[in-house]
Motif scaffolding. Structure first.
Motif, PDB file in Angstrom:
ATOM      1  N   VAL A 297     -17.801  13.760  22.502  1.00 36.67           N
ATOM      2  CA  VAL A 297     -17.605  12.395  23.012  1.00 36.67           C
ATOM      3  C   VAL A 297     -18.240  12.209  24.389  1.00 36.67           C
ATOM      4  O   VAL A 297     -18.489  11.075  24.814  1.00 36.67           O
ATOM      5  N   ASN A 298     -18.540  13.303  25.077  1.00 29.81           N
ATOM      6  CA  ASN A 298     -19.271  13.194  26.350  1.00 29.81           C
ATOM      7  C   ASN A 298     -20.626  12.526  26.173  1.00 29.81           C
ATOM      8  O   ASN A 298     -21.194  11.986  27.126  1.00 29.81           O
ATOM      9  N   VAL A 299     -21.162  12.580  24.959  1.00 30.16           N
ATOM     10  CA  VAL A 299     -22.509  12.070  24.693  1.00 30.16           C
ATOM     11  C   VAL A 299     -22.443  10.567  24.423  1.00 30.16           C
ATOM     12  O   VAL A 299     -21.733  10.137  23.513  1.00 30.16           O
ATOM     13  N   PRO A 300     -23.165   9.753  25.196  1.00 33.74           N
ATOM     14  CA  PRO A 300     -23.200   8.316  24.906  1.00 33.74           C
ATOM     15  C   PRO A 300     -23.707   8.078  23.479  1.00 33.74           C
ATOM     16  O   PRO A 300     -24.680   8.683  23.047  1.00 33.74           O
ATOM     17  N   GLY A 301     -23.036   7.216  22.764  1.00 33.64           N
ATOM     18  CA  GLY A 301     -23.450   6.914  21.396  1.00 33.64           C
ATOM     19  C   GLY A 301     -22.918   7.878  20.359  1.00 33.64           C
ATOM     20  O   GLY A 301     -23.305   7.821  19.185  1.00 33.64           O
ATOM     21  N   ALA A 302     -21.981   8.761  20.765  1.00 32.62           N
ATOM     22  CA  ALA A 302     -21.422   9.733  19.816  1.00 32.62           C
ATOM     23  C   ALA A 302     -20.709   9.046  18.652  1.00 32.62           C
ATOM     24  O   ALA A 302     -20.582   9.622  17.565  1.00 32.62           O
ATOM     25  N   SER A 303     -20.268   7.818  18.865  1.00 29.58           N
ATOM     26  CA  SER A 303     -19.542   7.098  17.802  1.00 29.58           C
ATOM     27  C   SER A 303     -20.404   6.856  16.576  1.00 29.58           C
ATOM     28  O   SER A 303     -19.880   6.569  15.494  1.00 29.58           O
ATOM     29  N   SER A 304     -21.726   6.989  16.716  1.00 29.37           N
ATOM     30  CA  SER A 304     -22.601   6.781  15.558  1.00 29.37           C
ATOM     31  C   SER A 304     -22.473   7.911  14.544  1.00 29.37           C
ATOM     32  O   SER A 304     -22.829   7.746  13.383  1.00 29.37           O
ATOM     33  N   VAL A 305     -21.949   9.068  14.978  1.00 29.90           N
ATOM     34  CA  VAL A 305     -21.814  10.208  14.055  1.00 29.90           C
ATOM     35  C   VAL A 305     -20.387  10.739  13.973  1.00 29.90           C
ATOM     36  O   VAL A 305     -20.039  11.468  13.049  1.00 29.90           O
ATOM     37  N   LEU A 306     -19.556  10.407  14.948  1.00 25.24           N
ATOM     38  CA  LEU A 306     -18.177  10.919  14.988  1.00 25.24           C
ATOM     39  C   LEU A 306     -17.201   9.767  14.770  1.00 25.24           C
ATOM     40  O   LEU A 306     -17.024   8.925  15.640  1.00 25.24           O
ATOM     41  N   ASN A 307     -16.579   9.757  13.606  1.00 29.58           N
ATOM     42  CA  ASN A 307     -15.656   8.672  13.281  1.00 29.58           C
ATOM     43  C   ASN A 307     -14.200   9.025  13.563  1.00 29.58           C
ATOM     44  O   ASN A 307     -13.389   8.159  13.889  1.00 29.58           O
ATOM     45  N   GLU A 308     -13.857  10.293  13.396  1.00 25.56           N
ATOM     46  CA  GLU A 308     -12.475  10.716  13.635  1.00 25.56           C
ATOM     47  C   GLU A 308     -12.445  12.208  13.925  1.00 25.56           C
ATOM     48  O   GLU A 308     -13.404  12.932  13.653  1.00 25.56           O
ATOM     49  N   ALA A 309     -11.311  12.644  14.513  1.00 28.08           N
ATOM     50  CA  ALA A 309     -11.128  14.054  14.847  1.00 28.08           C
ATOM     51  C   ALA A 309      -9.652  14.387  14.697  1.00 28.08           C
ATOM     52  O   ALA A 309      -8.793  13.497  14.733  1.00 28.08           O
ATOM     53  N   HIS A 310      -9.365  15.683  14.553  1.00 28.54           N
ATOM     54  CA  HIS A 310      -7.992  16.104  14.268  1.00 28.54           C
ATOM     55  C   HIS A 310      -7.607  17.291  15.144  1.00 28.54           C
ATOM     56  O   HIS A 310      -8.349  18.262  15.236  1.00 28.54           O
ATOM     57  N   ILE A 311      -6.444  17.195  15.767  1.00 31.26           N
ATOM     58  CA  ILE A 311      -5.865  18.329  16.479  1.00 31.26           C
ATOM     59  C   ILE A 311      -4.636  18.757  15.689  1.00 31.26           C
ATOM     60  O   ILE A 311      -3.626  18.044  15.639  1.00 31.26           O
ATOM     61  N   THR A 312      -4.731  19.902  15.053  1.00 28.95           N
ATOM     62  CA  THR A 312      -3.623  20.408  14.221  1.00 28.95           C
ATOM     63  C   THR A 312      -3.162  21.731  14.819  1.00 28.95           C
ATOM     64  O   THR A 312      -3.523  22.805  14.346  1.00 28.95           O
ATOM     65  N   TYR A 313      -2.364  21.619  15.867  1.00 27.65           N
ATOM     66  CA  TYR A 313      -1.974  22.797  16.642  1.00 27.65           C
ATOM     67  C   TYR A 313      -0.942  23.651  15.898  1.00 27.65           C
ATOM     68  O   TYR A 313      -1.003  24.875  15.940  1.00 27.65           O
ATOM     69  N   SER A 314      -0.038  23.012  15.207  1.00 24.39           N
ATOM     70  CA  SER A 314       1.006  23.754  14.511  1.00 24.39           C
ATOM     71  C   SER A 314       0.614  24.006  13.057  1.00 24.39           C
ATOM     72  O   SER A 314      -0.240  23.316  12.492  1.00 24.39           O
ATOM     73  N   ASN A 315       1.283  24.979  12.443  1.00 24.80           N
ATOM     74  CA  ASN A 315       1.067  25.233  11.022  1.00 24.80           C
ATOM     75  C   ASN A 315       1.450  24.011  10.191  1.00 24.80           C
ATOM     76  O   ASN A 315       0.782  23.665   9.210  1.00 24.80           O
TER      77      ASN A 315
END
Length: 422
Positions: A297-315
């Motif tokens: 997401v630091n990259v300007p325009g990242a939204s063109s390739v990154l639609n969602e992300a997941h943090i699944t810390y627990s089992n």
């Protein structure tokens, strides 16, 4: 030409703030072809500052001082430098006017306190360097005959990085470049997935034989950068000198080179690869806790390739969100090749993305066992239905292990994208 850096400020000396200016200026001076042999930090003390400036002028042609140009009593850089060069301080009408304009613009006409006019006092004969981001101007003081430092230069730059860096890049760097009989030009080659020692071994013969151009490696987290530098009368001549070495580096490192542009980061290169292939990506993170997604997401325009992300810390989150099976987690554990694979594949199914990158590991300092020590990380990557998992054993502290994991995840994603093209 020999240059020296002096960072002024008791807060730097005591470690209350990090001296980022020195690192920035040292690198920029090297790129300008200046020889830099000494750096100093001195507190806001007149006698010690005078001694530091005098010693620097005795062994260097140019002394660059940052900090101590503000309006308060402990801002002494300009006054002490004027004393060393035997120059009187005189009020400069143009600088006073700029201070007034700055306060009217930034502080909505707030009354200017008397001590701010201290910044309009200029050493006699000094070159004034405009400050577009603050009230304290930069100054270039040149030693006169009889001063004891004839022809020597002291360059005074404000300490705040948002004032120091723009001033240096737009005005001080060109001034210093003009003092050099020849220009210094450089090109960058950035390599990933090869360790520093191996990378240096691969170019040892080039470094042993170097004259002009020169080759210098710089180790980064998960990367090695090579700077090729040439000294020449103009940029075109420098490019001709650098071309054979750049071509040789490309032959030796091949696909491990992710860019030859100074400003391009690894995450920018990866985003560009996805854009060129019209592909989307998603992330699934455990021990990195969003750090990987943050790099993208630091990259300007990242939204063109990154639609969602997941943090699944627990089992539980791995099971519920990514549909990692309970049997995999029970049999192999959260930190395992099987779980990394299931996370990557689950993230792709969940998001419908063309590619996914998943990270699971033990960042530390607690949580390790003899079988699964601190620093053990598995990274899974799925691209167009093909999944690859890599195992790593990092040896840093918690933050370093997470940073290494992110770097290796970006590298693995890049490698899988290249493999998909074959």
């Amino acid at each position: 030409m020999v240059a020296e850096l002096i960072s002024v400020g008791t807060e730097i000396l005591l470690g209350n703030i990090v001296n980022t200016n020195a690192a920035y200026l040292a690198e920029k001076c090297a790129l300008l072809g200046l020889s830099l042999y000494h750096q100093s930090v001195v507190g806001d003390n007149e006698a010690r500052m005078e001694d530091t400036i005098r010693r620097a002028l005795e062994r260097s042609d140019v002394v660059i001082l940052t900090g101590g140009l503000g309006p308060t009593k402990d801002d002494l850089t300009k006054e002490v430098t004027a004393k060393v060069f035997k120059k009187a301080l005189c009020e400069d009408a143009h600088t006073k006017e700029r201070i007034m304009e700055f306060f009217q613009k930034i502080h909505n006409g707030e009354k200017i306190t008397e001590n701010n006019w201290k910044q309009a006092l200029i050493p006699e004969g000094a070159i004034i360097v405009e400050n577009q981001n603050g009230t304290a101007p930069g100054l270039i003081v040149i030693g006169d005959e009889g001063s004891g430092y004839e022809g020597k230069r002291a360059i005074l730059i404000p300490g705040p990085p948002n004032e120091c860096i723009p001033m240096f890049e737009t005005q001080i760097a060109p001034y210093l470049s003009d003092l050099q009989p020849e220009g210094i030009y450089s090109s960058m080659v950035k390599v990933c997935a090869i360790g520093e020692s191996r990378a240096e071994t691969m170019v040892a013969d080039l470094m042993d034989a170097q004259t002009n151009p020169t080759l210098a490696p710089y180790a980064k987290t998960g990367e090695v950068h090579f700077r090729v530098t040439a000294k020449a009368k103009d940029e075109e001549s420098a490019k001709c000198l650098m071309a054979p070495m750049l071509e040789e580096l490309k032959k030796r490192f091949g696909d491990h080179i992710y860019t030859t542009k100074e400003e391009v980061t690894l995450e920018e290169a990866v985003i560009q690869m996805l854009e060129e292939r019209k592909m989307t990506v998603t992330t699934a993170e455990s021990c990195t806790g969003g750090l990987l997604c943050g790099r993208l997401v630091n990259v300007p325009g990242a939204s063109s390739v990154l639609n969602e992300a997941h943090i699944t810390y627990s089992n539980e989150a791995k099971e519920r969100i990514l549909h990692v099976s309970h049997e995999i987690l029970k049999q192999y554990g959260a930190v395992s090749e099987e779980t990394a694979r299931a996370m990557a594949e689950g993230a792709c199914r969940l998001s419908g993305a063309d590619a996914s990158i998943a990270v699971t590991g033990i960042a530390g300092p607690e949580g390790g066992t003899p079988e699964k020590p601190v620093g053990l990380v598995y990274i899974g990557c799925m691209v167009k239905g093909r999944t690859k998992v890599e195992k790593f054993r990092f040896t840093g502290n918690r933050q370093k292990n997470r940073e290494y994991a992110v770097a290796r995840a970006l590298i693995l994603l890049r490698e899988c994208l290249l493999a998909a093209d074959r």
